[in-house]
Design a protein around this motif. Structure first.
Motif, PDB file in Angstrom:
ATOM      1  N   PHE A  18       0.842  -1.037   0.192  1.00  0.00           N
ATOM      2  CA  PHE A  18       0.007   0.058  -0.014  1.00  0.00           C
ATOM      3  C   PHE A  18       0.822   1.315   0.029  1.00  0.00           C
ATOM      4  CE2 PHE A  18      -4.139  -1.518   0.254  1.00  0.00           C
ATOM      5  CZ  PHE A  18      -4.229  -2.958   0.821  1.00  0.00           C
ATOM      6  N   HIS A  19       0.878   2.078   1.261  1.00  0.00           N
ATOM      7  CA  HIS A  19       1.649   3.321   1.358  1.00  0.00           C
ATOM      8  C   HIS A  19       2.590   3.201   2.314  1.00  0.00           C
ATOM      9  CE1 HIS A  19      -0.994   5.067  -2.183  1.00  0.00           C
ATOM     10  NE2 HIS A  19      -1.676   4.686  -1.472  1.00  0.00           N
ATOM     11  N   CYS A  20       3.036   1.890   2.535  1.00  0.00           N
ATOM     12  CA  CYS A  20       3.669   1.786   3.935  1.00  0.00           C
ATOM     13  C   CYS A  20       5.272   1.146   3.544  1.00  0.00           C
ATOM     14  CB  CYS A  20       3.050   0.614   4.728  1.00  0.00           C
ATOM     15  SG  CYS A  20       3.855   0.190   6.214  1.00  0.00           S
ATOM     16  N   PHE A  42       6.856   0.976  11.048  1.00  0.00           N
ATOM     17  CA  PHE A  42       6.230   0.409  12.328  1.00  0.00           C
ATOM     18  C   PHE A  42       4.697  -0.333  11.644  1.00  0.00           C
ATOM     19  CE2 PHE A  42       2.762   1.025  15.365  1.00  0.00           C
ATOM     20  CZ  PHE A  42       2.901  -0.040  16.300  1.00  0.00           C
ATOM     21  N   GLU A  43       4.098   0.420  10.801  1.00  0.00           N
ATOM     22  CA  GLU A  43       2.827  -0.429  10.232  1.00  0.00           C
ATOM     23  C   GLU A  43       3.482  -1.695   9.403  1.00  0.00           C
ATOM     24  OE1 GLU A  43       0.238   2.003   7.661  1.00  0.00           O
ATOM     25  OE2 GLU A  43       1.147   3.699   8.629  1.00  0.00           O
ATOM     26  N   HIS A  44       4.459  -1.502   8.942  1.00  0.00           N
ATOM     27  CA  HIS A  44       4.968  -3.100   8.300  1.00  0.00           C
ATOM     28  C   HIS A  44       5.208  -3.904   9.148  1.00  0.00           C
ATOM     29  CE1 HIS A  44       7.834  -5.603   6.055  1.00  0.00           C
ATOM     30  NE2 HIS A  44       6.785  -5.548   5.162  1.00  0.00           N
ATOM     31  N   ARG A  45       5.793  -3.528  10.483  1.00  0.00           N
ATOM     32  CA  ARG A  45       6.346  -4.564  11.378  1.00  0.00           C
ATOM     33  C   ARG A  45       4.787  -5.285  12.090  1.00  0.00           C
ATOM     34  NH1 ARG A  45      10.095  -0.660  12.402  1.00  0.00           N
ATOM     35  NH2 ARG A  45       9.226   0.071  14.230  1.00  0.00           N
ATOM     36  N   VAL A  46       3.854  -4.341  12.187  1.00  0.00           N
ATOM     37  CA  VAL A  46       2.595  -4.773  12.492  1.00  0.00           C
ATOM     38  C   VAL A  46       2.075  -5.915  11.794  1.00  0.00           C
ATOM     39  CG1 VAL A  46       0.173  -4.169  13.080  1.00  0.00           C
ATOM     40  CG2 VAL A  46       1.984  -2.773  14.018  1.00  0.00           C
ATOM     41  N   PHE A  47       2.047  -5.554  10.401  1.00  0.00           N
ATOM     42  CA  PHE A  47       1.725  -6.509   9.179  1.00  0.00           C
ATOM     43  C   PHE A  47       2.121  -7.868   9.631  1.00  0.00           C
ATOM     44  CE2 PHE A  47       2.929  -8.131   5.134  1.00  0.00           C
ATOM     45  CZ  PHE A  47       1.775  -8.469   4.740  1.00  0.00           C
ATOM     46  N   ARG A  48       3.612  -7.858   9.613  1.00  0.00           N
ATOM     47  CA  ARG A  48       4.347  -9.277   9.666  1.00  0.00           C
ATOM     48  C   ARG A  48       3.880  -9.841  10.745  1.00  0.00           C
ATOM     49  NH1 ARG A  48      10.499  -8.126   9.114  1.00  0.00           N
ATOM     50  NH2 ARG A  48      10.016  -6.634  10.635  1.00  0.00           N
ATOM     51  N   GLN A  49       3.734  -9.268  11.996  1.00  0.00           N
ATOM     52  CA  GLN A  49       3.138 -10.084  13.228  1.00  0.00           C
ATOM     53  C   GLN A  49       1.925 -10.682  12.826  1.00  0.00           C
ATOM     54  OE1 GLN A  49       4.862 -10.734  15.839  1.00  0.00           O
ATOM     55  NE2 GLN A  49       6.558  -9.479  15.206  1.00  0.00           N
ATOM     56  N   PHE A  50       1.088 -10.043  12.210  1.00  0.00           N
ATOM     57  CA  PHE A  50      -0.426 -10.632  12.119  1.00  0.00           C
ATOM     58  C   PHE A  50      -0.624 -11.436  10.985  1.00  0.00           C
ATOM     59  CE2 PHE A  50      -0.706  -7.461  15.455  1.00  0.00           C
ATOM     60  CZ  PHE A  50      -1.884  -8.090  16.535  1.00  0.00           C
ATOM     61  N   ARG A  51       0.360 -11.398  10.070  1.00  0.00           N
ATOM     62  CA  ARG A  51       0.018 -12.105   8.710  1.00  0.00           C
ATOM     63  C   ARG A  51       0.481 -13.699   9.260  1.00  0.00           C
ATOM     64  NH1 ARG A  51       4.679 -11.469   4.239  1.00  0.00           N
ATOM     65  NH2 ARG A  51       5.883 -11.871   6.183  1.00  0.00           N
ATOM     66  N   VAL A  52       1.322 -13.828  10.242  1.00  0.00           N
ATOM     67  CA  VAL A  52       1.509 -15.138  10.691  1.00  0.00           C
ATOM     68  C   VAL A  52       0.302 -15.810  11.124  1.00  0.00           C
ATOM     69  CG1 VAL A  52       3.098 -16.706  12.305  1.00  0.00           C
ATOM     70  CG2 VAL A  52       3.763 -14.632  10.966  1.00  0.00           C
ATOM     71  N   LEU A  53      -0.264 -14.874  12.129  1.00  0.00           N
ATOM     72  CA  LEU A  53      -1.385 -15.099  13.062  1.00  0.00           C
ATOM     73  C   LEU A  53      -2.594 -15.709  12.121  1.00  0.00           C
ATOM     74  CD1 LEU A  53      -1.211 -12.839  15.918  1.00  0.00           C
ATOM     75  CD2 LEU A  53      -1.349 -15.386  16.151  1.00  0.00           C
ATOM     76  N   SER A  54      -2.673 -14.743  10.994  1.00  0.00           N
ATOM     77  CA  SER A  54      -3.935 -14.958  10.243  1.00  0.00           C
ATOM     78  C   SER A  54      -3.872 -16.101   9.180  1.00  0.00           C
ATOM     79  CB  SER A  54      -4.038 -13.925   9.279  1.00  0.00           C
ATOM     80  OG  SER A  54      -3.017 -13.595   8.323  1.00  0.00           O
ATOM     81  N   PRO A  67      -9.952  -1.443   8.909  1.00  0.00           N
ATOM     82  CA  PRO A  67      -9.621  -0.372   7.795  1.00  0.00           C
ATOM     83  C   PRO A  67      -8.638  -1.014   6.734  1.00  0.00           C
ATOM     84  CG  PRO A  67      -8.375   0.341   9.779  1.00  0.00           C
ATOM     85  CD  PRO A  67      -9.242  -0.967  10.308  1.00  0.00           C
ATOM     86  N   ARG A  68      -8.924  -1.245   5.513  1.00  0.00           N
ATOM     87  CA  ARG A  68      -8.154  -1.728   4.593  1.00  0.00           C
ATOM     88  C   ARG A  68      -7.018  -0.925   3.939  1.00  0.00           C
ATOM     89  NH1 ARG A  68     -10.024  -7.110   3.079  1.00  0.00           N
ATOM     90  NH2 ARG A  68      -7.769  -7.027   2.086  1.00  0.00           N
ATOM     91  N   GLN A  69      -7.171   0.250   4.264  1.00  0.00           N
ATOM     92  CA  GLN A  69      -6.121   1.275   3.642  1.00  0.00           C
ATOM     93  C   GLN A  69      -4.843   0.913   4.262  1.00  0.00           C
ATOM     94  OE1 GLN A  69      -8.699   2.296   5.599  1.00  0.00           O
ATOM     95  NE2 GLN A  69      -8.397   4.237   6.563  1.00  0.00           N
ATOM     96  N   GLY A 105      -4.276  -4.245   7.599  1.00  0.00           N
ATOM     97  CA  GLY A 105      -5.672  -4.438   7.475  1.00  0.00           C
ATOM     98  C   GLY A 105      -5.856  -5.844   7.082  1.00  0.00           C
ATOM     99  N   ALA A 106      -5.283  -6.207   5.889  1.00  0.00           N
ATOM    100  CA  ALA A 106      -5.477  -7.531   5.448  1.00  0.00           C
ATOM    101  C   ALA A 106      -5.421  -8.722   6.126  1.00  0.00           C
ATOM    102  CB  ALA A 106      -4.398  -7.800   4.050  1.00  0.00           C
TER     103      ALA A 106
END
Length: 377
Positions: A25-27, A32-44, A264-266, A270-271
């Motif tokens: 996206f715009h990250c 920080f946003e990208h590190r949050v994404f990586r943490q929850f990608r594993v959980l999802s 929020p998907r922006q 969010g994914a």
């Protein structure tokens, strides 16, 4: 939809998450946003039989702790900007949210104590059949097991009343009772850290207050704060989401599950969070039809084993038992033993981890207020 169909669906969603990773996206990578994404990608991407288990909850708390530690580092690096509008409003609202979060942590701890009570009753049932390995099964064992099963069923059915009677005089919070008043005031919320939630308190209402207070920053606010408003909002949403998931899986006080919020998907994160939200909601719909007291996978296993053993105990009218009956009872007892062993090995580590989360959340507010104090001087 069967398990195979669910896994196929999860693979499709996981593919979408990975594609989101490519677009970013715009990250920026490493943000920080990208590190949050990586943490929850594993959980999802968790397998169906692992989702909402004790181990999964532990992974969820690990992800939250990592995100919060990164968030504190981000605040420290940007002390000089925290008092500038509009960032000051987002930071203040986040620290106010933490006060509500501490109450939910205490309620979740109470819920875990409730599971411990069930576990003790289940061990009584298991103890009634302690001689099954020697192929000895007499009527007295079945009477003790039946009493234990009846007691457990009454406790689980009388949820609200049992919550009050078990916890009214002996609630423990995550702060040691010998903590001084100064420590409690420093935490900024003396009631939450000194005692558990009152009987009139509602987990669902508290969650809804938190969710309703969250709103993504507007474009001009993002520009004016050099993206920091996004980071504060991101941490606030992660905190709310983790609390929501905990209330779903643990039998908290007034845990009505109709807490309304949308992911929020922006944002890049969010994914995976949207996928997790969908999967948990799907699981709740399946479990609500069975009147489950909590979505924790091990609670479901306990309910199944109790149902199985209750049926076996009720079906036995004549003694001695036939070899076929003995074998059926042994299998049922093995299922109960497996559940008891899972609780025995899993509840203590999870409670220690939840205690750590409580203190991390409390420390985040304390450190954040100290950062704001230095910025003002």
């Amino acid at each position: 939809m069967g398990v195979g169909d669910n896994r196929s669906l999860n693979q499709v969603h996981s593919k979408d998450v990975n594609e989101d990773s490519g677009s970013e996206f715009h990250c920026e990578l490493g943000s920080f946003e990208h590190r949050v994404f990586r943490q929850f990608r594993v959980l999802s991407a968790t397998e169906e039989d692992e989702l909402l288990s004790l181990n999964w909850v532990s992974m969820l708390l690990d992800a939250f702790i990592t995100c919060q530690e990164d968030f504190i580092v981000m605040l420290l690096k940007n002390e000089s900007n925290l008092l500038k509008a509009p960032l000051d409003r987002y930071v203040t609202e986040f620290f106010d949210m933490i006060i509500k979060a501490l109450d939910i942590c205490n309620a979740v701890r109470d819920g875990m104590e409730k599971i411990r009570v069930w576990h003790k009753r289940l061990e009584i049932v298991l103890g009634a059949f302690d001689s099954t390995s020697r192929n000895v099964m007499v009527e007295a064992q079945f009477r003790r097991a039946k009493k234990g099963l009846t007691d457990l069923a009454m406790i689980m059915l009388d949820d609200d009343k049992e919550t009050a009677s078990v916890f009214a005089y002996g609630n423990r919070s995550f702060v040691s009772p010998n903590k001084g008043k100064d420590d409690q005031q420093k935490a900024g919320h003396s009631r939450s850290v000194s005692w558990s939630v009152p009987n009139s308190w509602s987990a669902s209402k508290q969650l809804q207050l938190i969710a309703s207070g969250l709103s993504p920053p507007r474009g001009h606010e993002i520009s004016a704060t050099n993206g920091l408003a996004n980071d504060v909002y991101t941490m606030g949403f992660v905190l709310m989401f983790v609390l929501w998931a905990l209330v779903f899986v643990i039998p908290c006080q007034d845990r009505g599950l109709q807490v309304h919020f949308s992911v929020p998907r922006q944002f890049t994160w969010g994914a995976p969070l949207s996928l997790l939200h969908s999967r948990i909601m799907d699981e709740s719909k399946k479990r609500e039809r069975k009147n489950s007291v909590g979505l924790l996978k091990e609670i479901e296993q306990m309910e199944k084993s109790v149902h199985l053993v209750t049926g076996l105990v009720d079906s036995v009218n004549l003694f001695p038992l036939s070899e076929e009956q003995k074998e059926a009872v042994k299998m049922g007892v093995q299922e109960v033993a497996q559940v008891c062993n899972t609780f025995k090995n899993g509840l203590d580590p999870l409670e220690r981890q939840l205690r750590e989360v409580f203190h991390k959340i409390m420390s985040c507010r304390t450190e954040g207020l100290e950062i704001l104090g230095r910025a003002q001087s």
